[in-house]
Design a protein around this motif. Structure first.
Motif, PDB file in Angstrom:
ATOM      1  N   THR A 156       6.678 -25.216   0.279  1.00 41.20           N
ATOM      2  CA  THR A 156       5.354 -24.882  -0.272  1.00 41.20           C
ATOM      3  C   THR A 156       4.514 -23.985   0.635  1.00 41.20           C
ATOM      4  OG1 THR A 156       4.529 -26.994   0.620  1.00 41.20           O
ATOM      5  CG2 THR A 156       5.230 -26.962  -1.700  1.00 41.20           C
ATOM      6  N   TRP A 157       4.967 -23.718   1.857  1.00 36.74           N
ATOM      7  CA  TRP A 157       4.225 -22.826   2.744  1.00 36.74           C
ATOM      8  C   TRP A 157       3.903 -21.483   2.100  1.00 36.74           C
ATOM      9  CZ3 TRP A 157       1.133 -21.657   6.555  1.00 36.74           C
ATOM     10  CH2 TRP A 157       1.172 -20.402   7.155  1.00 36.74           C
ATOM     11  N   PRO A 158       4.824 -20.834   1.394  1.00 38.17           N
ATOM     12  CA  PRO A 158       4.496 -19.526   0.803  1.00 38.17           C
ATOM     13  C   PRO A 158       3.301 -19.579  -0.146  1.00 38.17           C
ATOM     14  CG  PRO A 158       6.859 -19.831   0.829  1.00 38.17           C
ATOM     15  CD  PRO A 158       6.264 -21.150   1.224  1.00 38.17           C
ATOM     16  N   ILE A 159       3.240 -20.594  -1.024  1.00 40.20           N
ATOM     17  CA  ILE A 159       2.150 -20.641  -2.002  1.00 40.20           C
ATOM     18  C   ILE A 159       0.841 -21.063  -1.338  1.00 40.20           C
ATOM     19  CG2 ILE A 159       2.701 -23.011  -2.754  1.00 40.20           C
ATOM     20  CD1 ILE A 159       1.720 -22.222  -5.535  1.00 40.20           C
ATOM     21  N   VAL A 160       0.905 -22.000  -0.391  1.00 44.56           N
ATOM     22  CA  VAL A 160      -0.330 -22.464   0.243  1.00 44.56           C
ATOM     23  C   VAL A 160      -0.903 -21.390   1.159  1.00 44.56           C
ATOM     24  CG1 VAL A 160      -1.380 -24.237   1.696  1.00 44.56           C
ATOM     25  CG2 VAL A 160       0.389 -24.870   0.060  1.00 44.56           C
ATOM     26  N   SER A 161      -0.053 -20.668   1.862  1.00 42.35           N
ATOM     27  CA  SER A 161      -0.551 -19.593   2.737  1.00 42.35           C
ATOM     28  C   SER A 161      -1.204 -18.482   1.906  1.00 42.35           C
ATOM     29  CB  SER A 161       0.572 -19.031   3.605  1.00 42.35           C
ATOM     30  OG  SER A 161       1.632 -18.525   2.821  1.00 42.35           O
ATOM     31  N   LYS A 162      -0.644 -18.222   0.714  1.00 39.30           N
ATOM     32  CA  LYS A 162      -1.261 -17.230  -0.177  1.00 39.30           C
ATOM     33  C   LYS A 162      -2.602 -17.724  -0.696  1.00 39.30           C
ATOM     34  CE  LYS A 162       3.025 -14.978  -1.710  1.00 39.30           C
ATOM     35  NZ  LYS A 162       3.976 -14.779  -2.833  1.00 39.30           N
ATOM     36  N   LEU A 163      -2.691 -19.018  -0.996  1.00 37.56           N
ATOM     37  CA  LEU A 163      -3.962 -19.590  -1.435  1.00 37.56           C
ATOM     38  C   LEU A 163      -5.018 -19.477  -0.344  1.00 37.56           C
ATOM     39  CD1 LEU A 163      -2.713 -22.809  -3.279  1.00 37.56           C
ATOM     40  CD2 LEU A 163      -3.930 -20.902  -4.343  1.00 37.56           C
ATOM     41  N   THR A 165      -5.126 -17.210   2.074  1.00 41.49           N
ATOM     42  CA  THR A 165      -5.491 -15.791   2.176  1.00 41.49           C
ATOM     43  C   THR A 165      -6.409 -15.388   1.032  1.00 41.49           C
ATOM     44  OG1 THR A 165      -3.456 -15.237   3.352  1.00 41.49           O
ATOM     45  CG2 THR A 165      -4.576 -13.442   2.209  1.00 41.49           C
ATOM     46  N   ARG A 166      -6.086 -15.888  -0.162  1.00 46.31           N
ATOM     47  CA  ARG A 166      -6.913 -15.568  -1.342  1.00 46.31           C
ATOM     48  C   ARG A 166      -8.314 -16.167  -1.217  1.00 46.31           C
ATOM     49  NH1 ARG A 166      -8.678 -12.590  -4.647  1.00 46.31           N
ATOM     50  NH2 ARG A 166      -8.263 -12.569  -6.879  1.00 46.31           N
ATOM     51  N   THR A 167      -8.385 -17.343  -0.611  1.00 49.59           N
ATOM     52  CA  THR A 167      -9.673 -18.019  -0.460  1.00 49.59           C
ATOM     53  C   THR A 167     -10.639 -17.210   0.388  1.00 49.59           C
ATOM     54  OG1 THR A 167      -8.635 -20.196  -0.684  1.00 49.59           O
ATOM     55  CG2 THR A 167     -10.793 -20.136   0.374  1.00 49.59           C
ATOM     56  N   CYS A 168     -10.111 -16.520   1.398  1.00 44.07           N
ATOM     57  CA  CYS A 168     -11.012 -15.811   2.312  1.00 44.07           C
ATOM     58  C   CYS A 168     -10.840 -14.294   2.252  1.00 44.07           C
ATOM     59  CB  CYS A 168     -10.862 -16.333   3.736  1.00 44.07           C
ATOM     60  SG  CYS A 168      -9.197 -16.314   4.385  1.00 44.07           S
ATOM     61  N   ASP A 169     -10.405 -13.779   1.074  1.00 45.65           N
ATOM     62  CA  ASP A 169     -10.530 -12.329   0.895  1.00 45.65           C
ATOM     63  C   ASP A 169     -11.934 -12.053   0.356  1.00 45.65           C
ATOM     64  OD1 ASP A 169     -10.569 -12.689  -1.891  1.00 45.65           O
ATOM     65  OD2 ASP A 169      -8.467 -12.134  -2.158  1.00 45.65           O
ATOM     66  N   ARG A 170     -12.275 -10.813   0.131  1.00 47.03           N
ATOM     67  CA  ARG A 170     -13.678 -10.498  -0.177  1.00 47.03           C
ATOM     68  C   ARG A 170     -14.068 -10.781  -1.626  1.00 47.03           C
ATOM     69  NH1 ARG A 170     -15.358  -4.878   2.552  1.00 47.03           N
ATOM     70  NH2 ARG A 170     -17.407  -5.527   1.785  1.00 47.03           N
ATOM     71  N   THR A 171     -13.148 -11.381  -2.392  1.00 45.65           N
ATOM     72  CA  THR A 171     -13.534 -11.818  -3.740  1.00 45.65           C
ATOM     73  C   THR A 171     -14.614 -12.881  -3.653  1.00 45.65           C
ATOM     74  OG1 THR A 171     -11.264 -11.421  -4.483  1.00 45.65           O
ATOM     75  CG2 THR A 171     -12.680 -12.728  -5.925  1.00 45.65           C
ATOM     76  N   PHE A 172     -14.392 -13.855  -2.772  1.00 45.33           N
ATOM     77  CA  PHE A 172     -15.371 -14.922  -2.606  1.00 45.33           C
ATOM     78  C   PHE A 172     -15.961 -14.975  -1.199  1.00 45.33           C
ATOM     79  CE2 PHE A 172     -13.113 -16.332  -6.378  1.00 45.33           C
ATOM     80  CZ  PHE A 172     -14.162 -16.737  -7.185  1.00 45.33           C
ATOM     81  N   GLN A 228       0.372 -12.264  12.069  1.00 42.85           N
ATOM     82  CA  GLN A 228      -0.614 -11.498  11.305  1.00 42.85           C
ATOM     83  C   GLN A 228      -1.589 -12.431  10.599  1.00 42.85           C
ATOM     84  OE1 GLN A 228       1.074  -8.487   8.797  1.00 42.85           O
ATOM     85  NE2 GLN A 228      -0.893  -7.909   7.898  1.00 42.85           N
ATOM     86  N   LEU A 229      -1.056 -13.510  10.030  1.00 47.59           N
ATOM     87  CA  LEU A 229      -1.930 -14.484   9.374  1.00 47.59           C
ATOM     88  C   LEU A 229      -2.833 -15.161  10.396  1.00 47.59           C
ATOM     89  CD1 LEU A 229       0.434 -16.222   6.765  1.00 47.59           C
ATOM     90  CD2 LEU A 229      -1.378 -14.554   6.335  1.00 47.59           C
ATOM     91  N   ILE A 230      -2.274 -15.501  11.543  1.00 49.56           N
ATOM     92  CA  ILE A 230      -3.077 -16.144  12.590  1.00 49.56           C
ATOM     93  C   ILE A 230      -4.243 -15.247  13.001  1.00 49.56           C
ATOM     94  CG2 ILE A 230      -3.053 -16.923  14.992  1.00 49.56           C
ATOM     95  CD1 ILE A 230      -0.152 -17.821  14.528  1.00 49.56           C
ATOM     96  N   ALA A 231      -3.972 -13.979  13.190  1.00 52.78           N
ATOM     97  CA  ALA A 231      -5.017 -13.034  13.596  1.00 52.78           C
ATOM     98  C   ALA A 231      -6.083 -12.900  12.509  1.00 52.78           C
ATOM     99  CB  ALA A 231      -4.398 -11.678  13.913  1.00 52.78           C
ATOM    100  N   ASP A 232      -5.638 -12.768  11.263  1.00 50.14           N
ATOM    101  CA  ASP A 232      -6.570 -12.598  10.144  1.00 50.14           C
ATOM    102  C   ASP A 232      -7.434 -13.842   9.960  1.00 50.14           C
ATOM    103  OD1 ASP A 232      -7.635 -11.310   7.722  1.00 50.14           O
ATOM    104  OD2 ASP A 232      -6.521 -12.866   6.650  1.00 50.14           O
ATOM    105  N   TRP A 233      -6.806 -15.000   9.952  1.00 45.34           N
ATOM    106  CA  TRP A 233      -7.556 -16.229   9.721  1.00 45.34           C
ATOM    107  C   TRP A 233      -8.469 -16.558  10.893  1.00 45.34           C
ATOM    108  CZ3 TRP A 233      -2.734 -19.395   7.703  1.00 45.34           C
ATOM    109  CH2 TRP A 233      -2.373 -18.900   6.435  1.00 45.34           C
TER     110      TRP A 233
END
Length: 432
Positions: A156-163, A165-172, A228-233
């Motif tokens: 489930t890591w792929p779907i949760v990591s995408k969630l 990333t989606r949570t903290c993109d500039r949509t919300f 990359q995810l670590i840096a972004d988050w």
């Protein structure tokens, strides 16, 4: 003479320390005894087992309500429920409940967590409540960190990591150089007890749960070799922290405290100076920008808004900027207060809250969603003042939706942690 003074100092220090330890032990014994009061112990046991028994143990589906007040399963509740299951050692059941939510997302081709699910992984409400999404991500991350790498995590890591990333993109997550971007997560449908409606806001609860999710997901990303995810988050968490400190911290009694939310106004937004269970949300999330601000916030609420009716001390669900408040208590708010008092070794406040739990659930076998003081013209969700509260001498506690999934899960979570702190088992016995 210097050695003599030093010996006297040490003797006094050891005496004071010893007296404090004896007093603390005595208070813990009082709490332990109170937790074994048949009314409280039965309420906890039956509420806990009502949660476990209602969940479908073949797929993880958890109905929100026993009374029919709410239809379907609320993924927001999964966050609290997973926390509770972890405290009581039910890791497999926690995974099962999380799996139902994540499988429902995949089955319906979504890139986000929906508001309400039905049996068969159907969607009852696709309303976008970003705080509920953060609850699920945080529950998943906390379980992953508690257990170590499992097949479920790998799957489930792929779907949760995408969630995440989606949570903290500039949509919300509105960050940037425009005045409408305060560096906070926008919740377009914050499901609030205040005025019993949805609010379009930047609320403290959403910020804390996203901040907590980012913190724990960064740790999980480290073992998935995702620099990359670590840096972004990490960057997003820093922006979020700055946004909270800039827009959701206000001075009260000369000290920094948390505000409930900020309201959009088409430009920079207006900080809303209300208080209540939302300003306690850092306790539930286990994350904040400064623990001193949490302490200041709770201390301010206790000094100015803690009410006493018939000897019972209670904190209003919602407090308005003008100092008026609602004549009710909310289930999860009581749980969050209880857990904070435990962590602060505020034994007196723990005992007061346990008395409130008895009073507000009197005559009930299972914990409530809301309870309120009723009588003499006062009714549910009335907005009152301190002067009104002083007149409420013969009021009776009335409650609704016993067994509400979200409120019961948070309260049982706090009770499990308190029981462990005084030497009682977190898992209650099964009662007839």
């Amino acid at each position: 003479m210097k050695p003599l003074y030093y010996k006297i100092y040490l003797l006094l220090l050891f005496t004071i320390s010893g007296n404090y330890q004896l007093q603390a032990q005595s208070c813990k014994e009082d709490i332990k005894q109170k937790l074994q009061d048949p009314a409280i112990e039965t309420l906890y046991a039956k509420t806990f087992h009502s949660l476990l028994d209602r969940m479908d143990h073949t797929n993880g589906y958890l109905p929100e309500s026993l009374t029919g007040a709410y239809i379907g399963m609320y993924p927001r509740t999964t966050g609290a429920f997973v926390f509770l299951l972890m405290e009581t050692g039910h890791y497999d059941l926690a995974e099962l409940n999380l799996r139902y939510v994540l499988e429902s997302v995949k089955a319906n081709g979504l890139e986000r967590i929906p508001h309400v699910l039905e049996k068969g992984m159907r969607i009852h409400s696709d309303e976008h409540q970003i705080d509920g999404q953060a609850h699920v991500i945080l529950g998943w991350a906390r379980l992953a960190l508690a257990r170590g790498v499992t097949a479920f995590e790998e799957e489930t890591w792929p779907i949760v990591s995408k969630l995440m990333t989606r949570t903290c993109d500039r949509t919300f997550f509105q960050y940037g150089s425009w005045s409408i971007e305060p560096g906070l997560i926008r919740n377009i449908a914050f499901e609030h007890s205040r005025d019993f409606r949805r609010w379009d806001v930047w609320d403290l609860l959403t910020q804390c749960f996203v901040g907590a999710a980012l913190t724990d997901m960064i740790k999980v990303a480290a073992r998935h070799n995702s620099p990359q995810l670590i840096a972004d988050w990490t960057q997003k968490r820093q922006i979020l922290s700055e946004g909270i400190n800039k827009h959701l911290v206000v001075q009260r009694d000369g000290l920094p405290t948390y505000a409930e939310m900020m309201l959009p106004n088409g430009n920079g937004g207006d900080t809303y100076h209300g208080m209540g269970w939302v300003t306690l949300s850092p306790i539930a999330a286990g994350w904040c920008t400064d623990t001193a601000i949490v302490r200041n916030t709770v201390a301010y609420m206790n000094r100015h808004f803690l009410q006493t009716t018939n000897g019972i001390r209670w904190m209003p669900t919602d407090i308005y900027p003008d100092g008026s408040f609602i004549n009710e208590v909310i289930g999860k708010g009581i749980g969050w207060e209880l857990d904070f008092a435990r962590t602060e070794n505020d034994f007196k406040r723990v005992l007061e809250i346990l008395e409130l739990i008895k009073a507000s659930n009197a005559g009930k076998d299972i914990y409530m969603e809301f309870a309120w003081l009723e009588g003499d013209g006062y009714k549910h969700n009335d907005r009152i003042t301190k002067e009104d509260a002083l007149k409420m001498k013969d009021m009776k506690w009335t409650s609704r939706d016993a067994g509400n999934g979200e409120q019961s899960s948070w309260w049982c979570w706090a009770m499990a942690r308190l029981r462990k702190a005084v030497g009682l088992p977190a898992r209650p016995i099964q009662m007839e």
